[in-house]
Design an enzyme around this catalytic site. Structure first.
Site, PDB file in Angstrom:
ATOM      1  N   LYS A  30       0.831  -1.211   0.000  1.00 56.01           N
ATOM      2  CA  LYS A  30       0.000   0.000   0.000  1.00 56.01           C
ATOM      3  C   LYS A  30       0.864   1.259   0.000  1.00 56.01           C
ATOM      4  O   LYS A  30       0.637   2.188  -0.773  1.00 56.01           O
ATOM      5  CB  LYS A  30      -0.935   0.023   1.213  1.00 56.01           C
ATOM      6  CG  LYS A  30      -1.967   1.131   1.136  1.00 56.01           C
ATOM      7  CD  LYS A  30      -2.490   1.560   2.476  1.00 56.01           C
ATOM      8  CE  LYS A  30      -1.546   2.539   3.121  1.00 56.01           C
ATOM      9  NZ  LYS A  30      -2.024   3.093   4.385  1.00 56.01           N
ATOM     10  N   ASP A  76      -6.517   1.413   0.973  1.00 58.74           N
ATOM     11  CA  ASP A  76      -6.476   1.577   2.427  1.00 58.74           C
ATOM     12  C   ASP A  76      -7.845   1.196   2.987  1.00 58.74           C
ATOM     13  O   ASP A  76      -8.693   0.665   2.262  1.00 58.74           O
ATOM     14  CB  ASP A  76      -6.081   3.025   2.800  1.00 58.74           C
ATOM     15  CG  ASP A  76      -7.203   4.015   2.510  1.00 58.74           C
ATOM     16  OD1 ASP A  76      -8.202   3.632   1.848  1.00 58.74           O
ATOM     17  OD2 ASP A  76      -7.102   5.166   2.946  1.00 58.74           O
TER      18      ASP A  76
END
Ligand code: SF4
Length: 212
Positions: free
Chosen positions: A121, A139
Protein backbone atom coordinates in the site's frame (compact mmCIF):
# COMPACT_ATOMS: atom_id res chain seq x y z
CA UNK A 1 -27.77 -2.16 -13.70
CA UNK A 2 -24.87 -4.18 -15.09
CA UNK A 3 -21.27 -3.89 -13.89
CA UNK A 4 -20.19 -1.47 -16.65
CA UNK A 5 -23.12 0.82 -15.83
CA UNK A 6 -22.35 0.69 -12.12
CA UNK A 7 -18.70 1.54 -12.74
CA UNK A 8 -19.72 4.44 -14.97
CA UNK A 9 -22.12 5.75 -12.30
CA UNK A 10 -19.47 5.51 -9.56
CA UNK A 11 -16.94 7.35 -11.73
CA UNK A 12 -19.49 10.07 -12.53
CA UNK A 13 -20.57 10.51 -8.89
CA UNK A 14 -16.99 10.68 -7.63
CA UNK A 15 -16.12 13.24 -10.28
CA UNK A 16 -19.10 15.34 -9.22
CA UNK A 17 -18.46 15.04 -5.48
CA UNK A 18 -14.67 15.01 -5.30
CA UNK A 19 -13.20 16.39 -8.51
CA UNK A 20 -10.33 17.90 -6.57
CA UNK A 21 -9.47 14.95 -4.31
CA UNK A 22 -5.79 14.84 -3.40
CA UNK A 23 -3.28 13.27 -1.02
CA UNK A 24 -4.10 14.81 2.37
CA UNK A 25 -0.90 13.66 4.03
CA UNK A 26 1.27 16.74 4.48
CA UNK A 27 4.64 16.50 2.72
CA UNK A 28 6.97 18.72 0.74
CA UNK A 29 9.29 16.09 -0.77
CA UNK A 30 9.47 12.35 -1.47
CA UNK A 31 11.25 11.47 1.77
CA UNK A 32 8.55 13.23 3.79
CA UNK A 33 5.88 11.44 1.74
CA UNK A 34 7.33 7.97 2.42
CA UNK A 35 7.65 8.75 6.12
CA UNK A 36 4.14 10.22 6.34
CA UNK A 37 2.61 7.16 4.63
CA UNK A 38 4.62 4.84 6.86
CA UNK A 39 3.39 6.76 9.93
CA UNK A 40 -0.22 6.57 8.73
CA UNK A 41 -0.53 2.79 9.27
CA UNK A 42 -3.50 2.27 11.60
CA UNK A 43 -3.53 6.03 12.30
CA UNK A 44 -5.63 8.82 10.82
CA UNK A 45 -4.11 11.24 8.32
CA UNK A 46 -5.18 14.07 10.65
CA UNK A 47 -3.11 12.61 13.52
CA UNK A 48 -0.14 12.10 11.20
CA UNK A 49 -0.38 15.67 9.88
CA UNK A 50 -0.50 17.04 13.42
CA UNK A 51 2.66 15.10 14.23
CA UNK A 52 4.58 15.80 11.00
CA UNK A 53 3.92 19.54 11.22
CA UNK A 54 6.48 19.49 14.06
CA UNK A 55 8.47 16.40 13.10
CA UNK A 56 9.48 17.71 9.68
CA UNK A 57 10.82 20.90 11.25
CA UNK A 58 13.26 18.86 13.33
CA UNK A 59 14.06 16.12 10.78
CA UNK A 60 14.78 17.50 7.32
CA UNK A 61 17.23 14.92 5.91
CA UNK A 62 18.02 11.22 6.18
CA UNK A 63 20.98 12.10 8.34
CA UNK A 64 18.73 13.92 10.80
CA UNK A 65 16.76 10.70 11.45
CA UNK A 66 20.02 8.73 11.79
CA UNK A 67 21.77 11.22 14.05
CA UNK A 68 19.37 10.72 16.97
CA UNK A 69 19.01 7.66 19.21
CA UNK A 70 16.11 5.29 18.58
CA UNK A 71 14.58 6.29 21.89
CA UNK A 72 14.67 9.99 20.95
CA UNK A 73 12.90 9.27 17.66
CA UNK A 74 10.38 7.07 19.48
CA UNK A 75 9.72 9.91 21.88
CA UNK A 76 9.12 12.30 18.95
CA UNK A 77 6.55 9.86 17.47
CA UNK A 78 4.75 8.85 20.62
CA UNK A 79 1.48 10.65 19.86
CA UNK A 80 0.61 7.99 17.26
CA UNK A 81 0.01 4.25 17.41
CA UNK A 82 2.77 1.69 16.84
CA UNK A 83 5.32 4.45 17.31
CA UNK A 84 8.10 2.12 18.45
CA UNK A 85 7.87 -0.04 15.31
CA UNK A 86 7.53 3.05 13.16
CA UNK A 87 10.63 4.70 14.65
CA UNK A 88 12.63 1.52 14.01
CA UNK A 89 11.35 1.31 10.43
CA UNK A 90 12.18 4.97 9.75
CA UNK A 91 15.77 4.56 10.88
CA UNK A 92 16.10 1.31 8.89
CA UNK A 93 14.56 2.97 5.85
CA UNK A 94 16.90 5.96 6.08
CA UNK A 95 19.93 3.66 6.45
CA UNK A 96 18.95 1.71 3.32
CA UNK A 97 18.14 4.84 1.32
CA UNK A 98 21.56 6.20 2.21
CA UNK A 99 23.53 2.99 1.61
CA UNK A 100 21.75 1.58 -1.43
CA UNK A 101 19.87 4.41 -3.16
CA UNK A 102 22.21 7.40 -2.86
CA UNK A 103 19.75 9.00 -0.46
CA UNK A 104 16.99 9.15 -3.09
CA UNK A 105 13.55 7.55 -2.74
CA UNK A 106 13.40 4.91 -5.51
CA UNK A 107 10.67 4.87 -8.12
CA UNK A 108 10.02 1.14 -8.62
CA UNK A 109 7.73 -1.09 -6.59
CA UNK A 110 10.48 -3.66 -6.05
CA UNK A 111 12.90 -1.11 -4.63
CA UNK A 112 10.26 0.64 -2.54
CA UNK A 113 9.07 -2.64 -1.03
CA UNK A 114 12.66 -3.48 -0.09
CA UNK A 115 12.59 -0.57 2.40
CA UNK A 116 11.73 -1.35 6.04
CA UNK A 117 8.12 -0.50 6.89
CA UNK A 118 7.12 -0.12 3.23
CA UNK A 119 4.50 -2.63 2.09
CA UNK A 120 2.41 -2.77 -1.05
CA UNK A 121 0.00 0.00 0.00
CA UNK A 122 2.76 2.44 0.90
CA UNK A 123 4.60 1.62 -2.31
CA UNK A 124 1.41 2.24 -4.31
CA UNK A 125 0.88 5.64 -2.69
CA UNK A 126 4.50 6.67 -3.32
CA UNK A 127 4.43 5.44 -6.92
CA UNK A 128 1.26 7.37 -7.69
CA UNK A 129 1.75 10.55 -5.62
CA UNK A 130 5.51 11.03 -5.96
CA UNK A 131 6.09 9.65 -9.45
CA UNK A 132 2.65 9.76 -11.10
CA UNK A 133 2.95 6.06 -11.94
CA UNK A 134 -0.50 4.40 -12.12
CA UNK A 135 -1.28 2.45 -8.95
CA UNK A 136 -4.42 1.84 -6.88
CA UNK A 137 -3.52 1.93 -3.21
CA UNK A 138 -6.17 0.22 -1.09
CA UNK A 139 -6.48 1.58 2.43
CA UNK A 140 -9.33 1.06 4.88
CA UNK A 141 -11.58 3.62 3.10
CA UNK A 142 -10.96 2.26 -0.39
CA UNK A 143 -11.59 -1.30 0.81
CA UNK A 144 -14.83 -0.42 2.61
CA UNK A 145 -16.24 1.65 -0.25
CA UNK A 146 -15.29 -0.96 -2.86
CA UNK A 147 -17.09 -3.67 -0.93
CA UNK A 148 -20.17 -1.58 -0.21
CA UNK A 149 -20.44 -0.69 -3.88
CA UNK A 150 -19.97 -4.31 -4.98
CA UNK A 151 -16.74 -3.63 -6.80
CA UNK A 152 -15.32 -6.38 -4.61
CA UNK A 153 -16.74 -9.17 -2.49
CA UNK A 154 -16.97 -8.83 1.32
CA UNK A 155 -14.47 -11.65 1.82
CA UNK A 156 -11.90 -10.32 -0.67
CA UNK A 157 -8.39 -9.60 0.60
CA UNK A 158 -6.89 -6.13 0.16
CA UNK A 159 -4.86 -7.42 -2.78
CA UNK A 160 -7.96 -8.92 -4.42
CA UNK A 161 -9.76 -5.58 -3.98
CA UNK A 162 -6.83 -3.77 -5.59
CA UNK A 163 -6.79 -6.14 -8.57
CA UNK A 164 -10.55 -5.83 -9.07
CA UNK A 165 -10.37 -2.03 -8.95
CA UNK A 166 -7.54 -2.06 -11.50
CA UNK A 167 -9.65 -4.24 -13.79
CA UNK A 168 -12.76 -2.10 -13.33
CA UNK A 169 -11.20 1.28 -14.11
CA UNK A 170 -8.82 2.51 -16.79
CA UNK A 171 -5.15 2.65 -15.90
CA UNK A 172 -4.94 6.41 -16.32
CA UNK A 173 -7.80 6.86 -13.82
CA UNK A 174 -6.29 4.86 -10.94
CA UNK A 175 -4.25 7.61 -9.27
CA UNK A 176 -7.06 10.15 -9.08
CA UNK A 177 -9.72 7.55 -8.26
CA UNK A 178 -7.62 6.35 -5.33
CA UNK A 179 -7.92 9.82 -3.76
CA UNK A 180 -11.60 10.10 -4.73
CA UNK A 181 -12.41 6.76 -3.06
CA UNK A 182 -10.60 7.95 0.08
CA UNK A 183 -12.54 11.24 0.14
CA UNK A 184 -15.82 9.38 -0.43
CA UNK A 185 -15.01 6.96 2.40
CA UNK A 186 -13.63 9.59 4.76
CA UNK A 187 -16.31 12.27 4.38
CA UNK A 188 -19.43 10.54 3.03
CA UNK A 189 -19.46 6.74 3.18
CA UNK A 190 -17.93 6.70 6.65
CA UNK A 191 -17.35 3.45 8.54
CA UNK A 192 -19.80 4.54 11.25
CA UNK A 193 -22.94 6.52 10.38
CA UNK A 194 -22.42 6.91 6.62
CA UNK A 195 -24.45 9.61 4.86
CA UNK A 196 -26.90 7.16 3.27
CA UNK A 197 -30.01 9.38 3.06
CA UNK A 198 -28.19 11.79 0.72
CA UNK A 199 -26.12 9.17 -1.09
CA UNK A 200 -26.21 9.31 -4.90
CA UNK A 201 -25.21 5.65 -5.21
CA UNK A 202 -27.63 4.23 -2.65
CA UNK A 203 -29.37 2.19 -5.35
CA UNK A 204 -26.28 0.15 -6.08
CA UNK A 205 -25.01 -0.09 -2.50
CA UNK A 206 -24.75 -3.53 -0.87
CA UNK A 207 -24.23 -2.29 2.69
CA UNK A 208 -26.80 -4.07 4.81
CA UNK A 209 -26.86 -1.47 7.59
CA UNK A 210 -27.56 1.67 5.60
CA UNK A 211 -28.47 4.60 7.87
CA UNK A 212 -31.86 5.41 6.36
FE1 SF4 B 1 -22.07 4.35 1.74
FE2 SF4 B 1 -24.59 4.57 2.62
FE3 SF4 B 1 -23.93 5.40 0.14
FE4 SF4 B 1 -23.97 2.80 0.75
S1 SF4 B 1 -25.74 4.18 0.74
S2 SF4 B 1 -22.39 3.87 -0.44
S3 SF4 B 1 -23.24 2.80 2.88
S4 SF4 B 1 -23.20 6.26 2.10
Amino acid sequence: MNKAERVMLIRQVLNEMYADAYCELYHTNNLELVIAVLLSAQTTDAAVNKLTAKLFLKYKTLEDYLSVSLSELESDLKTIGLYKNKAKSIQGLCTLLKDRYQGIVPSTRKDLESLPGVGRKTANVVLSVAFNIPAFAVDTHVERVSKRLALAKPQDSVLQVEKKLMRSFKRDEWNHLHHQFIFFGRYHCKAIRPECPSCPVINICKEKNKTI
